[in-house]
Design a protein around this motif. Sequence first.
Motif, PDB file in Angstrom:
ATOM      1  N   ASN A   1       0.838  -1.207   0.000  1.00 59.83           N
ATOM      2  CA  ASN A   1       0.000   0.000   0.000  1.00 59.83           C
ATOM      3  C   ASN A   1       0.873   1.257   0.000  1.00 59.83           C
ATOM      4  O   ASN A   1       0.587   2.237  -0.688  1.00 59.83           O
ATOM      5  CB  ASN A   1      -0.909  -0.026   1.239  1.00 59.83           C
ATOM      6  CG  ASN A   1      -1.700   1.263   1.387  1.00 59.83           C
ATOM      7  OD1 ASN A   1      -2.530   1.575   0.558  1.00 59.83           O
ATOM      8  ND2 ASN A   1      -1.417   2.020   2.439  1.00 59.83           N
TER       9      ASN A   1
ATOM     10  N   HIS B   1      -3.123   5.360  -4.795  1.00 54.79           N
ATOM     11  CA  HIS B   1      -4.354   5.407  -4.005  1.00 54.79           C
ATOM     12  C   HIS B   1      -4.638   6.779  -3.393  1.00 54.79           C
ATOM     13  O   HIS B   1      -5.725   7.006  -2.865  1.00 54.79           O
ATOM     14  CB  HIS B   1      -4.327   4.331  -2.906  1.00 54.79           C
ATOM     15  CG  HIS B   1      -3.367   4.600  -1.777  1.00 54.79           C
ATOM     16  ND1 HIS B   1      -2.026   4.299  -1.834  1.00 54.79           N
ATOM     17  CD2 HIS B   1      -3.558   5.130  -0.543  1.00 54.79           C
ATOM     18  CE1 HIS B   1      -1.446   4.616  -0.687  1.00 54.79           C
ATOM     19  NE2 HIS B   1      -2.349   5.135   0.107  1.00 54.79           N
TER      20      HIS B   1
ATOM     21  N   HIS C   1      -7.002   9.417   0.221  1.00 52.59           N
ATOM     22  CA  HIS C   1      -6.501  10.461   1.127  1.00 52.59           C
ATOM     23  C   HIS C   1      -6.781  11.838   0.529  1.00 52.59           C
ATOM     24  O   HIS C   1      -5.909  12.465  -0.058  1.00 52.59           O
ATOM     25  CB  HIS C   1      -4.991  10.327   1.326  1.00 52.59           C
ATOM     26  CG  HIS C   1      -4.539   8.993   1.825  1.00 52.59           C
ATOM     27  ND1 HIS C   1      -5.073   8.385   2.927  1.00 52.59           N
ATOM     28  CD2 HIS C   1      -3.569   8.156   1.379  1.00 52.59           C
ATOM     29  CE1 HIS C   1      -4.456   7.225   3.132  1.00 52.59           C
ATOM     30  NE2 HIS C   1      -3.548   7.061   2.200  1.00 52.59           N
TER      31      HIS C   1
ATOM     32  N   ASP D   1      -5.730   4.320   5.556  1.00 50.18           N
ATOM     33  CA  ASP D   1      -4.995   3.177   4.998  1.00 50.18           C
ATOM     34  C   ASP D   1      -5.389   1.851   5.652  1.00 50.18           C
ATOM     35  O   ASP D   1      -5.428   0.818   4.994  1.00 50.18           O
ATOM     36  CB  ASP D   1      -3.481   3.370   5.179  1.00 50.18           C
ATOM     37  CG  ASP D   1      -2.902   4.278   4.113  1.00 50.18           C
ATOM     38  OD1 ASP D   1      -3.364   4.211   2.970  1.00 50.18           O
ATOM     39  OD2 ASP D   1      -1.973   5.044   4.440  1.00 50.18           O
TER      40      ASP D   1
HETATM   41 FE   LIG Z   1      -1.952   5.652   2.116  1.00 50.22          FE
END
Ligand SMILES: [Fe+2]
Length: 381
Positions: free
Chosen positions: A205, A212, A217, A326
């Motif tokens: 990740n 992402h 975020h 996350d």
């Molecule tokens: Fe992240």
Amino acid sequence: MKKGMTVEQILASYNDAAPLTEASTIPAPWYVDARIADLERQTVFSRTWQVMGRVDQVEKPGQFVTATVAGEPLVAVRGSDGMLRAFYNVCRHHAAAVVTEPCGQASILRCPYHGWNYGLDGTLKGMPEFDGVKNFERKDNGLVPVKVETWEQFVFVNLDADAAPLADYLGGLVRRVAPLGLTRLHYYASQTYNIYCNWKVFVDNYLDGGYHVPHLHKGLNSVLDYKQYTIEIEDRYCLQSSPMVTSDEHAATGATRKGDRAWYFWLHPNFMFNCYEGYLDTNLVIPVDVDHCRVIFDYYFSDVSEAGRAYNEQSVSVGNQVQDEDLGICEAVQRGLKSRAYGAGRLSVRREAGEHLFHRLLAADLRGGIGQPATACEGEI
Ligand SMILES: [Fe+2]
Ligand code: FES
């Protein structure tokens, strides 16, 4: 996951020779099979340089820090001679942990079980009520040493007595990090997260090149120039970096994530550190079992005095927000990896070169170590 596969078959199911344009991720069994987790402990975590503490914890003679690496209890301690040493934190009498505090300062290391005591250099100094014991040499019963070195703010150990020096392991990372002046920053606070996912899910990740960030975020995304995000891979590290822009929309993020660039470093296999102007956080990812990991975040700031407290607290809470975003995803990924519907996934050429490097290094570590027993520096029978 296919039932009945041998460890060799699981390892062979990843093709580390494929270029990024053709590569897949490591297959699902690598994340969910306990035999792979065992092999990682014997290979990846027993042969690489592992962060076990901070330099500021062991600055003065007698200061020590303890940690567990690859399931092994360890202690690093600064000697009266100023030298930093590390040992297995295992008493040579009946194997109790000699040092029981996470960190501190002592003039002698005294085992709490029967009172055997060791000098800061690991030598056995005294054993109560041990007169009359034959064929016992005090000099052969010191704490068993482990390789230890420091770089920037970090104390590293390596359980492999034949390991190359830390500087060789770090390679080009040393030169890349030096201009950032990390040693000007001071430790402020730590935060530990216990996560239901394999440790590699968390690392993946981290290493997706910002893929992402716009989706997960929103606050962080508001201060990054996402299109300009760069990904460098070299030796055993990956640097993801992005120019910064100002944010009016997400005031707390804008106020605490500043400077020209964001720098996100990963060092194989499980250590990351993130820098903005006047800011550093480190993430140490520790496998607990095949389905769980613990991530320790340490925050550093330029001003850790009372005057800086409100700002630093705000900065830590921005960090917590990003982590919470996350964690949910990492836990969903772990569940998905166990599904019969999933085998492996493809990688974005623009974004996911870091993951590709990680998976190839991991494959090399695992395949290189299969069938080789781990040994300590001494103390073998
Ligand atoms: Fe992240
Ligand atoms: S186990 Fe340490 S003194 Fe007995």
